[in-house]
Design an enzyme around this catalytic site. Structure first.
Site, PDB file in Angstrom:
ATOM      1  N   LYS A 116     -14.165   1.120  15.253  1.00 46.88           N
ATOM      2  CA  LYS A 116     -12.833   0.493  15.118  1.00 46.88           C
ATOM      3  C   LYS A 116     -12.118   0.319  16.410  1.00 46.88           C
ATOM      4  O   LYS A 116     -11.522  -0.593  16.818  1.00 46.88           O
ATOM      5  CB  LYS A 116     -11.918   1.198  14.347  1.00 46.88           C
ATOM      6  CG  LYS A 116     -10.739   0.196  13.546  1.00 46.88           C
ATOM      7  CD  LYS A 116      -9.930   0.832  12.378  1.00 46.88           C
ATOM      8  CE  LYS A 116     -10.913   0.741  10.980  1.00 46.88           C
ATOM      9  NZ  LYS A 116      -9.951   1.123   9.979  1.00 46.88           N
TER      10      LYS A 116
ATOM     11  N   LYS B 276     -11.450  -3.462  17.984  1.00 51.69           N
ATOM     12  CA  LYS B 276      -9.938  -3.995  18.252  1.00 51.69           C
ATOM     13  C   LYS B 276      -9.590  -3.890  19.596  1.00 51.69           C
ATOM     14  O   LYS B 276      -8.667  -4.838  20.014  1.00 51.69           O
ATOM     15  CB  LYS B 276      -8.901  -2.858  17.516  1.00 51.69           C
ATOM     16  CG  LYS B 276      -9.412  -2.646  16.162  1.00 51.69           C
ATOM     17  CD  LYS B 276      -8.104  -3.350  14.953  1.00 51.69           C
ATOM     18  CE  LYS B 276      -8.562  -2.658  13.874  1.00 51.69           C
ATOM     19  NZ  LYS B 276      -7.608  -3.428  12.995  1.00 51.69           N
TER      20      LYS B 276
ATOM     21  N   PHE C 228      -4.036   3.414  14.869  1.00 50.37           N
ATOM     22  CA  PHE C 228      -4.348   4.513  13.822  1.00 50.37           C
ATOM     23  C   PHE C 228      -5.677   3.847  12.939  1.00 50.37           C
ATOM     24  O   PHE C 228      -5.728   2.633  12.756  1.00 50.37           O
ATOM     25  CB  PHE C 228      -3.318   4.861  12.733  1.00 50.37           C
ATOM     26  CG  PHE C 228      -2.612   5.751  13.596  1.00 50.37           C
ATOM     27  CD1 PHE C 228      -1.741   5.631  14.683  1.00 50.37           C
ATOM     28  CD2 PHE C 228      -2.198   7.071  12.827  1.00 50.37           C
ATOM     29  CE1 PHE C 228      -1.033   6.596  15.192  1.00 50.37           C
ATOM     30  CE2 PHE C 228      -1.402   8.108  13.437  1.00 50.37           C
ATOM     31  CZ  PHE C 228      -0.833   7.927  14.449  1.00 50.37           C
TER      32      PHE C 228
ATOM     33  N   ASN D 299       0.909  -1.330   0.017  1.00 54.06           N
ATOM     34  CA  ASN D 299       0.115   0.032  -0.036  1.00 54.06           C
ATOM     35  C   ASN D 299       0.954   1.397  -0.046  1.00 54.06           C
ATOM     36  O   ASN D 299       2.225   1.196  -0.002  1.00 54.06           O
ATOM     37  CB  ASN D 299      -1.149  -0.137   1.268  1.00 54.06           C
ATOM     38  CG  ASN D 299      -0.225  -0.030   2.361  1.00 54.06           C
ATOM     39  OD1 ASN D 299       0.472   0.736   2.819  1.00 54.06           O
ATOM     40  ND2 ASN D 299      -0.418  -1.297   3.383  1.00 54.06           N
TER      41      ASN D 299
ATOM     42  N   PRO E 229      -2.797 -11.882  10.107  1.00 57.79           N
ATOM     43  CA  PRO E 229      -3.480 -11.550  11.639  1.00 57.79           C
ATOM     44  C   PRO E 229      -3.764  -9.908  11.922  1.00 57.79           C
ATOM     45  O   PRO E 229      -3.084  -9.176  11.200  1.00 57.79           O
ATOM     46  CB  PRO E 229      -2.106 -12.189  12.462  1.00 57.79           C
ATOM     47  CG  PRO E 229      -0.948 -12.193  11.461  1.00 57.79           C
ATOM     48  CD  PRO E 229      -1.706 -12.178  10.008  1.00 57.79           C
ATOM     49  N   ASP E 230      -4.475  -9.718  12.798  1.00 53.32           N
ATOM     50  CA  ASP E 230      -4.502  -8.235  13.409  1.00 53.32           C
ATOM     51  C   ASP E 230      -3.706  -8.023  14.447  1.00 53.32           C
ATOM     52  O   ASP E 230      -3.786  -8.526  15.825  1.00 53.32           O
ATOM     53  CB  ASP E 230      -5.910  -8.071  13.566  1.00 53.32           C
ATOM     54  CG  ASP E 230      -6.373  -6.759  13.633  1.00 53.32           C
ATOM     55  OD1 ASP E 230      -5.324  -5.911  14.454  1.00 53.32           O
ATOM     56  OD2 ASP E 230      -7.249  -6.030  13.221  1.00 53.32           O
ATOM     57  N   ILE E 231      -2.559  -7.235  14.214  1.00 51.20           N
ATOM     58  CA  ILE E 231      -1.879  -6.718  15.216  1.00 51.20           C
ATOM     59  C   ILE E 231      -2.278  -6.092  16.278  1.00 51.20           C
ATOM     60  O   ILE E 231      -2.065  -6.503  17.653  1.00 51.20           O
ATOM     61  CB  ILE E 231      -0.560  -6.320  14.618  1.00 51.20           C
ATOM     62  CG1 ILE E 231       0.285  -7.303  13.388  1.00 51.20           C
ATOM     63  CG2 ILE E 231       0.796  -6.018  15.540  1.00 51.20           C
ATOM     64  CD1 ILE E 231       1.028  -6.536  12.616  1.00 51.20           C
TER      65      ILE E 231
HETATM   66  N1  CTP Z   1      -3.819  -3.114  11.894  1.00 52.69           N
HETATM   67  C1  CTP Z   1      -3.056  -3.980  12.642  1.00 52.69           C
HETATM   68  N2  CTP Z   1      -2.928  -5.321  11.976  1.00 52.69           N
HETATM   69  C2  CTP Z   1      -3.644  -5.659  10.824  1.00 52.69           C
HETATM   70  C3  CTP Z   1      -4.479  -4.340  10.307  1.00 52.69           C
HETATM   71  C4  CTP Z   1      -4.492  -3.395  11.024  1.00 52.69           C
HETATM   72  O1  CTP Z   1      -2.180  -4.044  13.515  1.00 52.69           O
HETATM   73  N3  CTP Z   1      -3.677  -6.883  10.150  1.00 52.69           N
HETATM   74  C5  CTP Z   1      -3.788  -1.886  12.859  1.00 52.69           C
HETATM   75  C6  CTP Z   1      -3.061  -0.757  11.975  1.00 52.69           C
HETATM   76  O2  CTP Z   1      -1.568  -0.573  12.441  1.00 52.69           O
HETATM   77  C7  CTP Z   1      -4.155   0.576  12.885  1.00 52.69           C
HETATM   78  C8  CTP Z   1      -5.349  -0.173  12.871  1.00 52.69           C
HETATM   79  O3  CTP Z   1      -4.933  -1.486  13.040  1.00 52.69           O
HETATM   80  O4  CTP Z   1      -3.386   0.830  13.785  1.00 52.69           O
HETATM   81  C9  CTP Z   1      -6.210   0.186  11.926  1.00 52.69           C
HETATM   82  O5  CTP Z   1      -5.909  -0.118  10.522  1.00 52.69           O
HETATM   83  P1  CTP Z   1      -6.965   0.012   9.261  1.00 52.69           P
HETATM   84  O6  CTP Z   1      -6.248  -0.303   8.198  1.00 52.69           O
HETATM   85  O7  CTP Z   1      -7.547   1.601   9.434  1.00 52.69           O
HETATM   86  O8  CTP Z   1      -8.080  -0.972   9.633  1.00 52.69           O
HETATM   87  P2  CTP Z   1      -8.348  -2.385   9.428  1.00 52.69           P
HETATM   88  O9  CTP Z   1      -8.348  -3.089  10.428  1.00 52.69           O
HETATM   89  O10 CTP Z   1      -7.544  -2.936   8.310  1.00 52.69           O
HETATM   90  O11 CTP Z   1      -9.966  -2.241   8.986  1.00 52.69           O
HETATM   91  P3  CTP Z   1     -10.557  -1.772   7.747  1.00 52.69           P
HETATM   92  O12 CTP Z   1      -9.469  -1.966   6.402  1.00 52.69           O
HETATM   93  O13 CTP Z   1     -11.859  -2.486   7.522  1.00 52.69           O
HETATM   94  O14 CTP Z   1     -10.967  -0.284   7.856  1.00 52.69           O
END
Ligand code: CTP
Length: 415
Positions: free
Chosen positions: A347, A351, A333, A217, A313-315
């Site tokens: 969000k 989260k 963020f 990205n 995975p969502d960190i």
């Molecule tokens: N984030 C993360 N791990 C992921 C995706 C997101 O840690 N796999 C964290 C980002 O670093 C940021 C926050 O989650 O602090 C939100 O990221 P964002 O891209 O806005 O949200 P998403 O969870 O991807 O949701 P969406 O794409 O549906 O808006």
């Protein structure tokens, strides 16, 4: 908070070299003086083509030194004494020429003589054309100076006054101030986060399709790097887990470079325990379900290969989960292109983090230098004006410091 004596006891000898970035050194002097740090300046002959001794002395409140054999200055203070009169020597802008002379130990003028004669640490903020920065000679000088113990802040990457793009632009004055404070080990009033550990993630992730292709990205990493620098400037021990970016590691920050979301999660977990975790990275939500070991070839007349994705995975959510390792403060963020606040509020709940810094990325925020953010906490939503990313970082770092250690003294807030 306890303070450890007057900050005025700290001082900097600032060498202003000849480059268009010299105008930023005036802002640096202003920030230093505001932080209670004394500034004596040496202006090189080339530097005087860009800023005047009068503006430097007006801002620093001190005489400005220019010539090696100036009888008045010599009578007041010899050049050897001048080189040792401060706690730190800062060269900003450090031109290719100044770096080369310092690396060689040449001393044709007052600035280079001071650099050779000083017994104090030296911090350089390079500023030059991108090709000059990338030239093997400059990189050799950088390596020599680093080996000699000189510290560096910047250069940044971006559009330059000469019209080219790339690394070479002098670090912003706020980032140089943060590096100076880190180097000076300023008193507790300036380092409210001393003794705390903070994790910052930054940049994009790259998710490989095959050895040559990946999904990514537009994140530049600038906001995360600026935050890491600001937190380090306040005294935190900062681990910066960074996806691929073109940025240099900020001074005093421990950087771990990763590529994929899964590597970022592993590195973030390995950095625990921390007092606060700030997830600025633009993590790829999905990765290719399989990574081909060999480059995928175009088949004659065949349809393009299907790209099957699976979720990363969502960190942020992982680190926000309750447990003994959960940081006291977890900040995420939210990059949104529409309905910024409602999405950010949702969000935050989804989260499980404490704060969300919401930013509207519908413009050129990703890669740009400014950011308009809203801070979403349990107490509500606070919208900040559009600010340079360094200033967003500084304000956020102060808020994080307040959350971790309580209200800050007036001195730290005025930083
Ligand atoms: N984030 C993360 N791990 C992921 C995706 C997101 O840690 N796999 C964290 C980002 O670093 C940021 C926050 O989650 O602090 C939100 O990221 P964002 O891209 O806005 O949200 P998403 O969870 O991807 O949701 P969406 O794409 O549906 O808006």
């Amino acid at each position: 908070m306890e303070t450890q004596g007057p900050v005025k006891t700290k001082s900097v000898l600032l060498i202003v070299g000849g480059g268009i970035a010299a105008y930023k050194s005036l802002e640096l002097v202003r920030l230093l003086v505001r932080a209670g740090i004394g500034v004596r300046a040496i202006l090189t002959e080339a530097g005087a083509q860009f800023v005047t001794p009068l503006s430097l002395s007006a801002l620093s409140g001190q005489p400005v030194y220019q010539a090696l054999f100036d009888l008045t200055d010599e009578a007041e203070m010899g050049h050897i004494q001048l080189s040792r009169s401060a706690d730190l020597v800062v060269v900003a802008p450090a031109t290719a020429d100044l770096m080369a002379k310092a690396a060689q130990g040449l001393a044709p003028d007052l600035a280079t003589t001071a650099l050779l004669a000083t017994d104090k640490p030296v911090l350089m903020a390079p500023a030059m054309n991108v090709r000059m920065w990338q030239h093997p000679a400059t990189q050799r000088n950088l390596a020599t100076l680093t080996a000699d113990g000189v510290r560096f802040v910047g250069p940044d990457e971006g559009a330059m006054a000469c019209g080219e793009f790339g690394p070479g632009r002098m670090a912003e004055p706020e980032a140089i101030l943060a590096a100076i404070l880190a180097q000076l080990e300023a008193p507790a009033a300036h380092r409210p986060l001393a003794g705390t550990r903070v994790l910052v993630t930054a940049g994009p992730t790259h998710e490989p399709i095959d050895p040559v292709r990946y999904i990514a990205n537009r994140s530049s990493g600038k906001q995360g790097y600026a935050l890491a620098a600001a937190l380090a400037g306040l005294g935190a021990e900062v681990t910066l887990v960074s996806g691929p970016t073109a940025l240099p590691a900020p001074a005093g920050v421990h950087r771990l470079s990763v590529e994929t979301a899964r590597q970022m999660l592993d590195a973030a977990r390995a950095a625990l325990p921390v007092d606060a975790a700030v997830m600025v990275a633009a993590v790829a939500d999905w990765r290719p379900a399989t990574t081909e070991a060999r480059k995928v070839k175009k088949g004659e007349g065949a349809a393009p290969p299907p790209l099957t994705l699976e979720e990363n995975p969502d960190i942020l959510a992982t680190l926000s989960r309750p447990g003994p390792d959960r940081p006291r403060l977890v900040v995420g963020f939210a990059a949104e292109t529409n309905d910024v606040i409602p999405h950010a509020v949702a969000k935050r709940a989804r989260k499980g983090c404490d704060w969300i810094v919401a930013n509207d990325v519908s413009g050129d925020v990703m890669g740009g230098d400014a950011n308009a953010v809203s801070l979403v906490t349990a107490d509500g939503v606070e919208t900040w004006p559009s600010l340079p990313k360094d200033e967003v970082a500084r304000r956020l770092a102060l808020r994080i410091a307040e959350a971790l250690v309580g209200p800050l003294s007036g001195t730290a807030e005025s930083l």
